[in-house]
Design a protein around this motif. Structure first.
Motif, short mmCIF file in Angstrom:
data_model
loop_
_atom_site.label_atom_id
_atom_site.label_comp_id
_atom_site.label_asym_id
_atom_site.label_seq_id
_atom_site.Cartn_x
_atom_site.Cartn_y
_atom_site.Cartn_z
N GLU A 38 0.85 -1.21 0.00
CA GLU A 38 0.00 0.00 0.00
C GLU A 38 0.88 1.25 0.00
O GLU A 38 0.59 2.22 -0.69
CB GLU A 38 -0.89 0.04 1.25
N VAL A 95 -5.63 13.13 7.86
CA VAL A 95 -4.58 12.11 7.71
C VAL A 95 -3.35 12.52 8.52
O VAL A 95 -2.66 11.69 9.08
CB VAL A 95 -4.20 11.91 6.22
N VAL A 142 -2.71 6.25 1.92
CA VAL A 142 -3.37 7.51 2.29
C VAL A 142 -4.84 7.51 1.83
O VAL A 142 -5.73 7.81 2.63
CB VAL A 142 -2.59 8.72 1.75
N PRO A 143 -5.13 7.16 0.56
CA PRO A 143 -6.55 7.10 0.16
C PRO A 143 -7.37 6.17 1.06
O PRO A 143 -8.54 6.44 1.32
CB PRO A 143 -6.50 6.57 -1.27
N LEU A 144 -6.76 5.10 1.54
CA LEU A 144 -7.48 4.19 2.43
C LEU A 144 -7.77 4.88 3.77
O LEU A 144 -8.88 4.79 4.30
CB LEU A 144 -6.65 2.91 2.65
N PHE A 147 -14.41 1.31 -1.80
CA PHE A 147 -14.38 2.56 -1.03
C PHE A 147 -15.79 3.01 -0.62
O PHE A 147 -15.96 3.61 0.44
CB PHE A 147 -13.63 3.64 -1.82
N HIS A 195 -1.06 11.42 -2.98
CA HIS A 195 -1.02 9.95 -2.95
C HIS A 195 -2.37 9.46 -3.46
O HIS A 195 -3.38 9.60 -2.78
CB HIS A 195 -0.81 9.45 -1.52
N SER A 196 -2.39 8.94 -4.67
CA SER A 196 -3.69 8.59 -5.25
C SER A 196 -3.68 7.19 -5.85
O SER A 196 -4.28 6.94 -6.89
CB SER A 196 -4.09 9.63 -6.30
N GLY A 197 -2.95 6.28 -5.20
CA GLY A 197 -2.83 4.92 -5.74
C GLY A 197 -4.16 4.17 -5.72
O GLY A 197 -5.02 4.43 -4.89
N ILE A 198 -4.30 3.27 -6.68
CA ILE A 198 -5.50 2.42 -6.73
C ILE A 198 -5.03 0.96 -6.76
O ILE A 198 -3.84 0.69 -6.90
CB ILE A 198 -6.38 2.74 -7.96
N TYR A 199 -5.97 0.05 -6.62
CA TYR A 199 -5.60 -1.37 -6.51
C TYR A 199 -5.58 -2.02 -7.90
O TYR A 199 -6.61 -2.11 -8.56
CB TYR A 199 -6.56 -2.09 -5.58
N ARG A 236 -13.34 7.77 -6.96
CA ARG A 236 -13.32 7.35 -5.56
C ARG A 236 -13.62 8.54 -4.64
O ARG A 236 -14.34 8.40 -3.65
CB ARG A 236 -11.93 6.78 -5.29
N ARG A 271 2.58 1.63 -3.54
CA ARG A 271 1.71 2.09 -4.64
C ARG A 271 0.94 3.35 -4.25
O ARG A 271 0.08 3.80 -4.97
CB ARG A 271 0.78 0.97 -5.10
N ARG A 272 1.26 3.90 -3.10
CA ARG A 272 0.68 5.16 -2.60
C ARG A 272 -0.84 5.08 -2.47
O ARG A 272 -1.57 6.02 -2.80
CB ARG A 272 1.08 6.32 -3.52
N SER A 273 -1.31 3.93 -2.00
CA SER A 273 -2.76 3.77 -1.80
C SER A 273 -3.12 3.73 -0.31
O SER A 273 -4.29 3.60 0.03
CB SER A 273 -3.26 2.50 -2.49
N LEU A 292 -16.55 1.15 2.48
CA LEU A 292 -15.84 1.73 3.63
C LEU A 292 -16.55 2.99 4.13
O LEU A 292 -16.43 3.36 5.29
CB LEU A 292 -14.39 2.06 3.27
N ALA A 338 -11.60 13.44 -1.21
CA ALA A 338 -10.28 14.02 -1.47
C ALA A 338 -9.51 13.23 -2.51
O ALA A 338 -9.57 12.00 -2.55
CB ALA A 338 -9.48 14.09 -0.17
#
Lengths: 259, 244
Positions: free
Chosen positions: A81, B50, A88-90, B98, B82-86, B145, A84-86, B101, B78
């Protein structure tokens, strides 16, 4: 509606199962022991005492399986996480960091327990195929398995989660996590080369205790019922401690945003 | 509505944000302008909860830290740096995750996912795993998201990075629609043309402090310049070591 921890756990489980390479790797670790014992059993067939020696090997490989089953998921679940910089979004969602840590731990534990179960089933198959018959007290075996050994998979999941949390990349996590897989092996060697290290209190130490419990199970030596119970409690306590440490790490700015 | 008062945050003793205050009203797009390292991203991260500020007050629709960061996050969407996805999940699965969640009910969630996918033009790739997506496709998924739960307040940190021109245009149109519907949008960008075109109000931050705020026209009048770019350079050159 599922609790946030279960939502995270189910997503991580789907994600983990879709990572074909890591599933194959975990399966390999789980089946490596039965495969080796199966091959050795052909070589030592009909030699006196071979069954006990092979069953003794099983204990080391079973504990390795508990550590290896969740290893790949653990490294992906937080170090991945971060990479891949995910992460923070979590954490931007209305979900507490304890829920995040709990959800991820549940998934790693699920994979660790699955690895352990696959390993034990494969051993049962190998022993049956090789015509090796262990004179096990099945109630005793179940007690040691459920109360003594199963918590070790939970402890392994906690330790791996903690390591994954402090690592910035999957590669870094892989370096450390692949080392702790060898912890049960090295303790097994210790018992072989230094039998004097089998002190009574060792039976309550996580990893070493499980190894001794499994060995006493296969060689038929008597074990008091409080031993696996005490060992299970100590192992669970250490697992909770390590999990709390992992959850606490998620509060640190440099863990959330550190590159 | 977002109100920030006397916000302060230090990293290893070095101040990143110092006594920073601004107000972003509902139904307006507020641009957060500043050079690299000015404190824009740190401010947005603190608003989201955060990062914890060292001191100061953040109110999102009158909810402060005393109401807990989780309550505030229900009202925020937001897209940060940091905008990573899976990568092993599809676009739809990423959004559904999301939404769950956020505690959205399944029926409502499915309808919202369909609507966000349509609004961002993601229909053709909605069923594809996101591994191998272009930067623009990943940004659109991450933006989806942020919009999924229909937040009253939207924080966007350089949201047009990597997007092609038609997508940038449709994003601008979408943000204007959200603004007209009463959403409070805080928008951080280095692209001054974009800020001029989109933002109703601009907040200029330099070295973690508020330098100026107002409409783009007011900032131009204040600095007696013709463009927002000139106004920005003039304002920030007063406080920073200026290379120009």
């Amino acid at each position: 509606m599922l609790s946030p921890a279960l939502v995270i756990a189910s997503k991580e489980a789907i994600d983990g199962l879709r990572d074909f390479r890591s599933v194959i790797s975990s399966l390999f670790y789980a089946l490596m022991g039965p495969l080796i014992v199966g091959l050795v059993s052909v070589a030592v067939r009909e030699r006196a005492g071979s069954t006990l020696v092979l069953a003794g090997m099983m204990s080391v490989f079973t504990l390795v399986a508990a550590f290896a089953g969740g290893m790949n998921v653990a490294m992906d679940t937080i170090a991945g996480e971060r990479e891949r910089r995910s992460l923070v979004p979590l954490l931007l969602n209305p979900v507490s960091r304890l829920d995040v840590a709990l959800g991820k731990w549940l998934t790693v534990s699920f994979f660790a327990i699955t690895g352990l179960v696959v390993n034990i089933l494969a051993f049962a198959f190998v022993f049956a195929s090789a015509g090796m018959h262990l004179t096990l007290d099945w109630r005793h075996a179940l007690l040691i398995g459920a109360v003594g050994v199963l918590p070790l998979a939970l402890l392994a999941a906690s330790a791996q989660l903690l390591i994954s949390t402090v690592c910035r990349t999957i590669k870094e996590a892989q370096t450390y996590l692949s080392l702790i897989v060898f912890l049960p092996m090295s303790l097994g060697m210790l018992l072989v080369f230094f039998p004097a290290s089998r002190q009574p209190w060792c039976r309550f130490l996580p990893v070493l205790g499980q190894q001794l419990q499994l060995q006493s199970l296969v060689d038929g030596s008597a074990t008091a019922i409080f031993e696996p119970l005490g060992l299970g409690c100590v192992t669970l306590a250490v697992a909770i401690l390590l999990w709390s440490a992992a959850a606490n790490q998620l509060k640190r700015d440099d863990i959330v945003y550190g590159n | 509505m977002i109100t920030v008062q006397n916000l302060r945050k230090c990293f290893a003793g070095r101040p990143a944000v110092t006594d920073f205050s601004f107000h972003a009203p509902d139904g307006a797009i507020t641009g957060l302008l500043g050079s690299n390292g000015a404190g824009k991203s740190t401010t947005l991260r603190m608003i989201c909860g955060v990062l914890e500020p060292d001191s100061g007050e953040i109110a999102v629709d009158h909810l402060t830290h005393r109401d807990g960061p989780l309550t505030r996050r229900h009202r925020l969407g937001a897209l940060l740096d940091h905008s990573g996805i899976y990568s092993r999940l599809t676009v739809r699965e990423n959004l559904l995750y999301f939404g769950r969640l956020h505690g959205m009910a399944p029926d409502m969630l499915n309808a919202r996912v369909d609507s966000v996918i349509a609004a961002l033009g993601l229909e053709s790739i909605a069923g594809r795993r996101t591994g191998g997506f272009s930067l623009g496709e990943r940004m659109k998924t991450a933006l989806g998201r942020a919009l999924l739960h229909g937040p009253q307040n939207l924080l966007l940190d350089e949201p047009t990075n990597g997007l092609d021109v038609p997508t940038v245009r449709s994003l601008r149109a979408l943000l204007r629609r959200l603004r007209d519907a009463g959403t409070c949008i805080v928008f951080s960008s280095h692209l001054l043309d974009e800020v001029s075109a989109l933002c109703d109000r601009v907040v200029v931050i330099s070295e973690g402090r508020l330098i100026a705020e107002g409409t783009p026209a007011e900032l131009c009048a204040l600095t007696q310049t013709a463009t927002l770019e000139d106004a920005f350079v003039q304002l920030t050159c007063q406080t920073e070591a200026c290379p120009c």
